[in-house]
Design a protein around this motif. Structure first.
Motif, PDB file in Angstrom:
ATOM      1  N   GLY A 190       0.808  -1.217   0.000  1.00  0.00           N
ATOM      2  CA  GLY A 190       0.000   0.000   0.000  1.00  0.00           C
ATOM      3  C   GLY A 190       0.839   1.263   0.000  1.00  0.00           C
ATOM      4  O   GLY A 190       0.552   2.219  -0.734  1.00  0.00           O
ATOM      5  N   LEU A 191       1.892   1.268   0.801  1.00  0.00           N
ATOM      6  CA  LEU A 191       2.757   2.447   0.871  1.00  0.00           C
ATOM      7  C   LEU A 191       3.521   2.661  -0.432  1.00  0.00           C
ATOM      8  O   LEU A 191       3.705   3.798  -0.876  1.00  0.00           O
ATOM      9  N   LEU A 192       3.958   1.584  -1.063  1.00  0.00           N
ATOM     10  CA  LEU A 192       4.637   1.721  -2.350  1.00  0.00           C
ATOM     11  C   LEU A 192       3.687   2.278  -3.408  1.00  0.00           C
ATOM     12  O   LEU A 192       4.090   3.105  -4.242  1.00  0.00           O
ATOM     13  N   ASP A 193       2.433   1.847  -3.371  1.00  0.00           N
ATOM     14  CA  ASP A 193       1.443   2.384  -4.315  1.00  0.00           C
ATOM     15  C   ASP A 193       1.243   3.881  -4.098  1.00  0.00           C
ATOM     16  O   ASP A 193       1.139   4.662  -5.059  1.00  0.00           O
ATOM     17  N   ILE A 194       1.192   4.281  -2.834  1.00  0.00           N
ATOM     18  CA  ILE A 194       1.007   5.704  -2.527  1.00  0.00           C
ATOM     19  C   ILE A 194       2.208   6.510  -3.004  1.00  0.00           C
ATOM     20  O   ILE A 194       2.064   7.590  -3.591  1.00  0.00           O
ATOM     21  N   ILE A 195       3.410   6.007  -2.755  1.00  0.00           N
ATOM     22  CA  ILE A 195       4.618   6.707  -3.200  1.00  0.00           C
ATOM     23  C   ILE A 195       4.611   6.865  -4.720  1.00  0.00           C
ATOM     24  O   ILE A 195       4.968   7.919  -5.260  1.00  0.00           O
ATOM     25  N   ALA A 196       4.194   5.809  -5.417  1.00  0.00           N
ATOM     26  CA  ALA A 196       4.190   5.834  -6.880  1.00  0.00           C
ATOM     27  C   ALA A 196       3.146   6.793  -7.441  1.00  0.00           C
ATOM     28  O   ALA A 196       3.403   7.481  -8.442  1.00  0.00           O
ATOM     29  N   ASP A 197       1.986   6.869  -6.800  1.00  0.00           N
ATOM     30  CA  ASP A 197       0.850   7.575  -7.394  1.00  0.00           C
ATOM     31  C   ASP A 197       0.540   8.934  -6.782  1.00  0.00           C
ATOM     32  O   ASP A 197      -0.184   9.723  -7.390  1.00  0.00           O
ATOM     33  N   ASN A 198       1.064   9.200  -5.592  1.00  0.00           N
ATOM     34  CA  ASN A 198       0.681  10.420  -4.873  1.00  0.00           C
ATOM     35  C   ASN A 198       1.903  11.287  -4.612  1.00  0.00           C
ATOM     36  O   ASN A 198       2.648  11.040  -3.663  1.00  0.00           O
ATOM     37  N   GLU A 199       2.101  12.289  -5.437  1.00  0.00           N
ATOM     38  CA  GLU A 199       3.255  13.171  -5.287  1.00  0.00           C
ATOM     39  C   GLU A 199       3.209  13.926  -3.961  1.00  0.00           C
ATOM     40  O   GLU A 199       4.237  14.197  -3.351  1.00  0.00           O
ATOM     41  N   ASP A 200       2.008  14.262  -3.513  1.00  0.00           N
ATOM     42  CA  ASP A 200       1.871  14.984  -2.246  1.00  0.00           C
ATOM     43  C   ASP A 200       2.448  14.187  -1.085  1.00  0.00           C
ATOM     44  O   ASP A 200       3.020  14.757  -0.154  1.00  0.00           O
ATOM     45  N   PHE A 201       2.301  12.854  -1.113  1.00  0.00           N
ATOM     46  CA  PHE A 201       2.808  12.020  -0.031  1.00  0.00           C
ATOM     47  C   PHE A 201       4.324  12.150   0.078  1.00  0.00           C
ATOM     48  O   PHE A 201       4.871  12.289   1.178  1.00  0.00           O
ATOM     49  N   SER A 202       5.012  12.079  -1.044  1.00  0.00           N
ATOM     50  CA  SER A 202       6.468  12.185  -1.037  1.00  0.00           C
ATOM     51  C   SER A 202       6.914  13.551  -0.530  1.00  0.00           C
ATOM     52  O   SER A 202       7.840  13.667   0.279  1.00  0.00           O
ATOM     53  N   GLN A 203       6.246  14.593  -1.001  1.00  0.00           N
ATOM     54  CA  GLN A 203       6.602  15.944  -0.565  1.00  0.00           C
ATOM     55  C   GLN A 203       6.328  16.131   0.926  1.00  0.00           C
ATOM     56  O   GLN A 203       7.144  16.727   1.646  1.00  0.00           O
ATOM     57  N   THR A 204       5.197  15.609   1.382  1.00  0.00           N
ATOM     58  CA  THR A 204       4.844  15.747   2.797  1.00  0.00           C
ATOM     59  C   THR A 204       5.810  14.967   3.681  1.00  0.00           C
ATOM     60  O   THR A 204       6.224  15.456   4.743  1.00  0.00           O
ATOM     61  N   SER A 205       6.181  13.756   3.270  1.00  0.00           N
ATOM     62  CA  SER A 205       7.147  12.970   4.039  1.00  0.00           C
ATOM     63  C   SER A 205       8.464  13.720   4.185  1.00  0.00           C
ATOM     64  O   SER A 205       9.084  13.723   5.254  1.00  0.00           O
ATOM     65  N   HIS A 206       8.871  14.361   3.112  1.00  0.00           N
ATOM     66  CA  HIS A 206      10.093  15.165   3.125  1.00  0.00           C
ATOM     67  C   HIS A 206       9.988  16.283   4.156  1.00  0.00           C
ATOM     68  O   HIS A 206      10.916  16.521   4.943  1.00  0.00           O
ATOM     69  N   LEU A 207       8.846  16.958   4.194  1.00  0.00           N
ATOM     70  CA  LEU A 207       8.666  18.073   5.122  1.00  0.00           C
ATOM     71  C   LEU A 207       8.553  17.616   6.573  1.00  0.00           C
ATOM     72  O   LEU A 207       9.082  18.267   7.480  1.00  0.00           O
ATOM     73  N   ILE A 208       7.877  16.501   6.803  1.00  0.00           N
ATOM     74  CA  ILE A 208       7.733  15.990   8.168  1.00  0.00           C
ATOM     75  C   ILE A 208       9.105  15.721   8.784  1.00  0.00           C
ATOM     76  O   ILE A 208       9.355  16.037   9.953  1.00  0.00           O
ATOM     77  N   MET A 209      10.002  15.156   7.986  1.00  0.00           N
ATOM     78  CA  MET A 209      11.334  14.835   8.488  1.00  0.00           C
ATOM     79  C   MET A 209      12.142  16.082   8.824  1.00  0.00           C
ATOM     80  O   MET A 209      13.097  16.022   9.598  1.00  0.00           O
ATOM     81  N   GLN A 210      11.766  17.221   8.266  1.00  0.00           N
ATOM     82  CA  GLN A 210      12.502  18.457   8.514  1.00  0.00           C
ATOM     83  C   GLN A 210      12.024  19.204   9.758  1.00  0.00           C
ATOM     84  O   GLN A 210      12.679  20.149  10.202  1.00  0.00           O
ATOM     85  N   THR A 211      10.891  18.786  10.302  1.00  0.00           N
ATOM     86  CA  THR A 211      10.268  19.545  11.392  1.00  0.00           C
ATOM     87  C   THR A 211      11.219  19.803  12.555  1.00  0.00           C
ATOM     88  O   THR A 211      11.267  20.907  13.107  1.00  0.00           O
ATOM     89  N   VAL A 212      11.986  18.789  12.938  1.00  0.00           N
ATOM     90  CA  VAL A 212      12.858  18.906  14.102  1.00  0.00           C
ATOM     91  C   VAL A 212      13.909  19.996  13.935  1.00  0.00           C
ATOM     92  O   VAL A 212      14.412  20.553  14.914  1.00  0.00           O
ATOM     93  N   PHE A 213      14.225  20.352  12.680  1.00  0.00           N
ATOM     94  CA  PHE A 213      15.267  21.335  12.426  1.00  0.00           C
ATOM     95  C   PHE A 213      14.717  22.753  12.218  1.00  0.00           C
ATOM     96  O   PHE A 213      15.482  23.671  11.967  1.00  0.00           O
ATOM     97  N   MET A 214      13.414  22.934  12.305  1.00  0.00           N
ATOM     98  CA  MET A 214      12.813  24.223  12.007  1.00  0.00           C
ATOM     99  C   MET A 214      12.782  25.107  13.245  1.00  0.00           C
ATOM    100  O   MET A 214      11.960  24.935  14.141  1.00  0.00           O
TER     101      MET A 214
END
Length: 201
Positions: A97-121
């Motif tokens: 399911g997660l691989l399907d989301i990564i493949a089809d949902n660009e927002d998911f990839s962008q959001t995952s990227h931003l979530i990981m940055q939260t600690v440094f903001m």
């Protein structure tokens, strides 16, 4: 009156969706610090005043987006854990399911990227960063519980289940990060390749 209320709510929801979509694209490409409200307004085709009608700051937009995204992930993991499947089947279902989301949902990839940055903001209040980080821990703990059950029934590799849970999410988040930042190079791995990291043959 009810029809007008419904239309107003629909318009509000559409505007909020447009604001968050524009903000996500800008935050992912420029970074939160470099993005201005006027940038979001232009991308969303709205006035700055209208943006401020809904959000007091770009940080408020960011925080709402992060909480909504994490709540969706937590809900999905909780649903996965509650499924009447064996632990190994749950892991397979989750990976696929997660691989399907990564493949089809660009927002998911962008959001995952931003979530990981939260600690440094530095711009975010510490209590808000703490809330986000607490939510980030929940999917790790729930996957750890599923993996532990699989170890008990002999279908998941032995070892520290916490380490395996970290490997699970680091793999998913890493794929999301590569997808978000190196589109030309990215190749989606087969689900079976990831199954073998956790599930015994």
């Amino acid at each position: 009156m009810a029809r007008n209320t419904t239309k107003n709510n629909e318009m509000r929801d559409a505007r909020l969706k447009s604001i968050k979509k524009a903000a996500l694209t800008l935050f992912a490409s420029k970074g939160v610090a470099a993005t201005k409200i006027q940038d979001i307004a232009k991308a969303a085709d709205m006035s700055q005043g209208l943006i401020y009608h809904y959000y007091p700051s770009k940080e408020a937009i960011y925080l709402e987006m992060m909480h909504e995204s994490l709540d969706k992930i937590i809900g999905a993991v909780m649903s996965l854990k509650a499924m009447p499947l064996s632990a190994s089947e749950k892991i397979k279902f989750g990976i696929s399911g997660l691989l399907d989301i990564i493949a089809d949902n660009e927002d998911f990839s962008q959001t995952s990227h931003l979530i990981m940055q939260t600690v440094f903001m530095d711009m975010l209040p510490e209590d808000e960063k703490s809330k986000i980080n607490q939510k980030r821990d929940i999917p790790y703990r729930e996957i750890e519980a599923i993996l532990t059950q699989g170890q008990l029934d002999g279908t998941i590799y032995e070892g520290d289940a916490k380490e395996l849970a970290i490997l699970f999410w680091v793999t998913i988040n890493g794929l999301s990060l590569v997808k978000a930042t190196t589109l030309d190079y990215y190749v989606q791995p087969q689900a079976e390749t990831l199954y073998r990291l956790f599930i015994k043959e």
